[in-house]
Write an enzyme that holds these catalytic residues in place. Structure first.
Site, PDB file in Angstrom:
ATOM      1  N   ARG A  49       0.840  -1.190   0.000  1.00 51.53           N
ATOM      2  CA  ARG A  49       0.000   0.000   0.000  1.00 51.53           C
ATOM      3  C   ARG A  49       0.874   1.238   0.000  1.00 51.53           C
ATOM      4  O   ARG A  49       1.765   1.383   0.850  1.00 51.53           O
ATOM      5  CB  ARG A  49      -0.965  -0.002   1.190  1.00 51.53           C
ATOM      6  N   ASP A  51       1.196   5.387   0.310  1.00 51.44           N
ATOM      7  CA  ASP A  51       0.514   6.440   1.054  1.00 51.44           C
ATOM      8  C   ASP A  51      -0.058   7.500   0.120  1.00 51.44           C
ATOM      9  O   ASP A  51       0.194   7.489  -1.094  1.00 51.44           O
ATOM     10  CB  ASP A  51       1.491   7.098   2.035  1.00 51.44           C
ATOM     11  N   ARG A 195      10.072   7.253   3.380  1.00 53.03           N
ATOM     12  CA  ARG A 195      10.138   8.711   3.566  1.00 53.03           C
ATOM     13  C   ARG A 195      10.843   9.086   4.866  1.00 53.03           C
ATOM     14  O   ARG A 195      11.525  10.102   4.937  1.00 53.03           O
ATOM     15  CB  ARG A 195       8.734   9.306   3.515  1.00 53.03           C
TER      16      ARG A 195
END
Length: 242
Positions: A49, A51, A195
């Site tokens: 998944r 973001d 990130r």
């Protein structure tokens, strides 16, 4: 019968891959399109998944259906029906025990940055305006491959059962005098992990964190000690292997 759908998408307009109660997602759009074309409720399972705002040059999802479908025709019809920011590369029949998520052996992400204002990069790269020591950042990136617990880079309050990941590639690459990307490959990733890793490596590149500090951050497992989470628009899921 199980089918894999290989697709790519620009994540700008979506609240990530996964279906959300209060936002549009890539999974929901794909699921709705398949259900309409196949004239029955279809459930789609993705390889992972991404973001909100994150892009994918390659995402894989699977669905099950009782009868055989024409894969080329389905791919063609999906591309006619899907919005312009989602494209299907192929649909293929796979063995019933193949799973888009659990059969994947690795995923690869790239995070793009640039250091000069550029209106053509702003939607897909992060603009930074301070000097960075990329040699030191690459030294720190190598450290990632010495560890297997990356809980420090995981978003808080998630349903993650384990924070163990095996990183096999982690390096910065320069593509022009003012642009670079960070490439990382692992068997799995935690929510927000890439990130957060990039944000912490940038702290090393700015001289705010030493290599020893970087190790201590990983070993300390305290999210507040790591760097900030970088903006999502510069992150791409680039590859998935099976």
């Amino acid at each position: 019968m199980r089918y894999f759908v290989t697709l790519c998408y620009d994540g700008t307009a979506y609240h990530g891959w996964q279906i959300q109660p209060n936002g549009i997602s890539v999974q929901a759009i794909l699921q709705q399109s398949l259900s309409l074309l196949l004239r029955q409720d279809i459930t789609v399972v993705g390889a992972g998944r991404t973001d909100a705002g994150v892009h994918a040059r390659m995402m894989v999802a699977h669905f099950d259906i009782a009868h055989e479908v024409d894969t080329k025709q389905l791919a063609y019809k999906l591309n006619r029906l899907l919005p312009e920011d989602i494209a299907v590369r192929k649909v293929e029949l796979v063995d019933d025990d193949m799973h888009a998520r659990f059969s994947a052996t690795s995923r690869m992400y790239r995070y793009y940055i640039h250091t000069r204002k550029d209106p053509f990069r702003r939607a897909y790269s992060c603009e930074l305006h301070y000097p960075l020591d990329f040699e030191r950042m690459n030294e720190a990136a190598k450290v990632l491959m010495e560890y297997d617990d990356f809980g420090v880079f995981c978003k808080s309050h998630t349903d993650t059962k384990t924070t163990l990941c095996k990183v096999t590639v982690a390096a910065w690459h320069q593509t022009s005098p003012d642009s670079w990307y960070f490439e990382i490959r692992a068997n799995r990733f935690l929510r927000n992990m890439v990130r957060a890793v990039v944000g912490t490596l940038i702290e090393v590149g700015r001289g705010r964190m030493t290599l020893d500090d970087f190790r201590n951050v990983i070993e300390g497992k305290r999210r507040t000690e790591a760097g900030e989470s970088m903006p999502g628009q510069a992150l791409f899921l680039e590859d998935i292997t099976y």
